[in-house]
Motif scaffolding. Sequence first.
Motif, mmCIF file in Angstrom:
data_model
loop_
_atom_site.group_PDB
_atom_site.id
_atom_site.type_symbol
_atom_site.label_atom_id
_atom_site.label_comp_id
_atom_site.label_asym_id
_atom_site.label_seq_id
_atom_site.Cartn_x
_atom_site.Cartn_y
_atom_site.Cartn_z
ATOM 1 N N GLY A 10 0.791 -1.219 0.000
ATOM 2 C CA GLY A 10 0.000 0.000 0.000
ATOM 3 C C GLY A 10 0.821 1.266 0.000
ATOM 4 N N SER A 11 2.126 1.149 -0.151
ATOM 5 C CA SER A 11 2.993 2.333 -0.164
ATOM 6 C C SER A 11 4.244 2.026 -0.969
ATOM 7 N N ARG A 12 5.007 3.050 -1.258
ATOM 8 C CA ARG A 12 6.273 2.852 -1.962
ATOM 9 C C ARG A 12 7.268 2.102 -1.082
ATOM 10 N N LYS A 13 7.272 2.407 0.205
ATOM 11 C CA LYS A 13 8.214 1.770 1.122
ATOM 12 C C LYS A 13 7.989 0.267 1.204
ATOM 13 N N THR A 14 6.737 -0.165 1.315
ATOM 14 C CA THR A 14 6.478 -1.600 1.416
ATOM 15 C C THR A 14 6.751 -2.315 0.097
ATOM 16 N N ALA A 15 6.602 -1.621 -1.023
ATOM 17 C CA ALA A 15 6.951 -2.220 -2.316
ATOM 18 C C ALA A 15 8.447 -2.514 -2.381
ATOM 19 N N VAL A 16 9.270 -1.584 -1.892
ATOM 20 C CA VAL A 16 10.715 -1.792 -1.874
ATOM 21 C C VAL A 16 11.074 -2.948 -0.950
ATOM 22 N N MET B 5 9.462 -11.053 -3.435
ATOM 23 C CA MET B 5 8.031 -11.256 -3.659
ATOM 24 C C MET B 5 7.548 -10.336 -4.765
ATOM 25 N N ASN B 6 6.628 -10.835 -5.582
ATOM 26 C CA ASN B 6 6.028 -10.022 -6.628
ATOM 27 C C ASN B 6 5.197 -8.896 -6.000
ATOM 28 N N LEU B 7 4.879 -7.889 -6.801
ATOM 29 C CA LEU B 7 4.161 -6.713 -6.305
ATOM 30 C C LEU B 7 2.713 -6.740 -6.761
ATOM 31 N N MET B 8 1.795 -6.634 -5.803
ATOM 32 C CA MET B 8 0.369 -6.514 -6.082
ATOM 33 C C MET B 8 -0.073 -5.166 -5.532
ATOM 34 N N SER B 9 -0.400 -4.233 -6.427
ATOM 35 C CA SER B 9 -0.772 -2.883 -6.030
ATOM 36 C C SER B 9 -2.236 -2.654 -6.358
ATOM 37 N N SER B 10 -2.967 -2.064 -5.426
ATOM 38 C CA SER B 10 -4.420 -1.990 -5.516
ATOM 39 C C SER B 10 -4.871 -0.656 -6.104
ATOM 40 N N THR B 11 -6.118 -0.281 -5.806
ATOM 41 C CA THR B 11 -6.672 0.981 -6.300
ATOM 42 C C THR B 11 -6.520 2.093 -5.277
ATOM 43 N N LEU B 12 -5.649 1.889 -4.294
ATOM 44 C CA LEU B 12 -5.350 2.959 -3.353
ATOM 45 C C LEU B 12 -3.925 2.805 -2.835
ATOM 46 N N LEU B 13 -3.343 3.921 -2.439
ATOM 47 C CA LEU B 13 -2.047 3.943 -1.763
ATOM 48 C C LEU B 13 -2.201 4.779 -0.505
ATOM 49 N N THR B 14 -1.612 4.313 0.576
ATOM 50 C CA THR B 14 -1.757 5.011 1.856
ATOM 51 C C THR B 14 -0.728 6.124 1.979
ATOM 52 N N GLU B 15 -0.670 6.946 0.949
ATOM 53 C CA GLU B 15 0.171 8.136 0.928
ATOM 54 C C GLU B 15 -0.319 9.001 -0.220
ATOM 55 N N ASP B 16 0.013 10.269 -0.184
ATOM 56 C CA ASP B 16 -0.429 11.190 -1.225
ATOM 57 C C ASP B 16 0.626 12.270 -1.394
ATOM 58 N N THR B 17 1.171 12.385 -2.605
ATOM 59 C CA THR B 17 2.178 13.407 -2.887
ATOM 60 C C THR B 17 1.620 14.521 -3.771
ATOM 61 N N GLY B 18 0.308 14.417 -4.084
ATOM 62 C CA GLY B 18 -0.310 15.437 -4.902
ATOM 63 C C GLY B 18 -0.342 15.136 -6.381
ATOM 64 N N VAL B 19 0.360 14.090 -6.819
ATOM 65 C CA VAL B 19 0.334 13.729 -8.239
ATOM 66 C C VAL B 19 -0.826 12.780 -8.488
ATOM 67 N N PRO B 20 -1.292 12.637 -9.737
ATOM 68 C CA PRO B 20 -2.377 11.699 -10.033
ATOM 69 C C PRO B 20 -2.027 10.286 -9.573
ATOM 70 N N PHE B 21 -3.064 9.527 -9.242
ATOM 71 C CA PHE B 21 -2.853 8.201 -8.669
ATOM 72 C C PHE B 21 -2.006 7.312 -9.562
ATOM 73 N N ALA C 293 -4.706 8.755 2.223
ATOM 74 C CA ALA C 293 -4.608 7.800 1.123
ATOM 75 C C ALA C 293 -5.164 8.416 -0.147
ATOM 76 N N ARG C 294 -4.599 8.024 -1.266
ATOM 77 C CA ARG C 294 -5.116 8.439 -2.573
ATOM 78 C C ARG C 294 -5.754 7.223 -3.236
ATOM 79 N N PHE C 295 -6.992 7.394 -3.674
ATOM 80 C CA PHE C 295 -7.770 6.330 -4.281
ATOM 81 C C PHE C 295 -7.885 6.577 -5.783
ATOM 82 N N GLY C 296 -7.671 5.546 -6.578
ATOM 83 C CA GLY C 296 -7.778 5.675 -8.020
ATOM 84 C C GLY C 296 -9.213 5.835 -8.476
ATOM 85 N N LYS C 297 -9.390 6.396 -9.655
ATOM 86 C CA LYS C 297 -10.718 6.650 -10.192
ATOM 87 C C LYS C 297 -11.334 5.384 -10.777
ATOM 88 N N THR C 298 -12.631 5.455 -11.026
ATOM 89 C CA THR C 298 -13.343 4.395 -11.724
ATOM 90 C C THR C 298 -13.348 4.697 -13.212
#
Length: 342
Positions: free
Chosen positions: A185-191, A198-214, A278-283
């Motif tokens: 759910g974050s860049r840190k946990t992906a690293v 382990m492979n990376l499974m990233s969802s429709t949200l990240l528990t951080e927000d830097t202001g850029v599009p999801f 958290a930033r949530f992706g659009k539908t």
Amino acid sequence: MQRIGFLSFGHWGPGQGSQTRTAGDALLQGIDLAVAAEELGIDGAFFRVHHFARQQASPFPLLAAIAARTSRIEIGTGVIDMRYENPLYLAEEAAATDLISGGRLQLGISRGSPEPARNGAAVFGYRPEAGETDADMARRHTELFRQAISGAGVAEADPRYAAAGLLPVQPQSPGLAERIWWGAGSRKTAVWAAGLGMNLMSSTLLTEDTGVPFDQLQAEQIQLFRDAWAAAGHSHQPRVSVSRSVLPIVDEEDSRYFAGSALRDSRDQVGVIDGLTARFGKTYAGAPDVLAAQLAADAAVQAADTLLVTVPNQLGVDFNAKMLGNIARYIAPAIRRGPSTS
């Protein structure tokens, strides 16, 4: 982008319009939808795992049943909450299911997301050790689970029945260890996941927000994961999946269900989950050609090798098979080609 699968949250209940009114309906329809998806050329059937909720909670009977009814489609979870798991029992169940499937299991695991129960893992018998957080406990369970599926000895042999030393759990399924995915759910946990292989499974949200599009934030997460993987020197190639809500509107039935989402949920959302911004992706809802162009330009979709499209499973097998067929027919080719350069 090489593969497109579906991700079902396995909801069931007697609500108005529900075609999935009981837990039995959810399980049997999950099997039927996976069979239909394979016939349509969809590449994966994945299921969310939630406890203490009217959703899928025990994935392995379902995945094994799908494995017995199919021959090609990948089967998996997105994701299993490792706070709740006995690592050795999980290793046995996963290996048995993988053997039934002929090596098609893609097992997504993670620290988990908020559950309806206040402290559900403790009710299951699992509590953090002194100085541990819930996330620490989930990672400790994960470490033992990964050792077990890799054939490490985990139990001292009784000399009355076996040679001295440590015994591994059985069965073992070769290659399964390379098909474990961490739901980051974050860049840190992906690293962190990349460092462990382990492979990376990233969802429709990240528990951080830097202001850029999801999609850009998620693409940055994916690049950091790939860089960390390369730095770790693993011998096999990593896989990366992202999830999207993709709702093509091609007839009046689709419009009745999804026209509101096309207007209401077409932008990223920023909120709070577990006390974190958290930033949530659009539908993605609308005409297939419009969705195809939007997804082809989605930075994270193009950075991943697998796209998991969430399905409204309570609308029933026939509707969801139609929706997946429209995605396979009208949208998948454009995603695989990538963004237009004209």
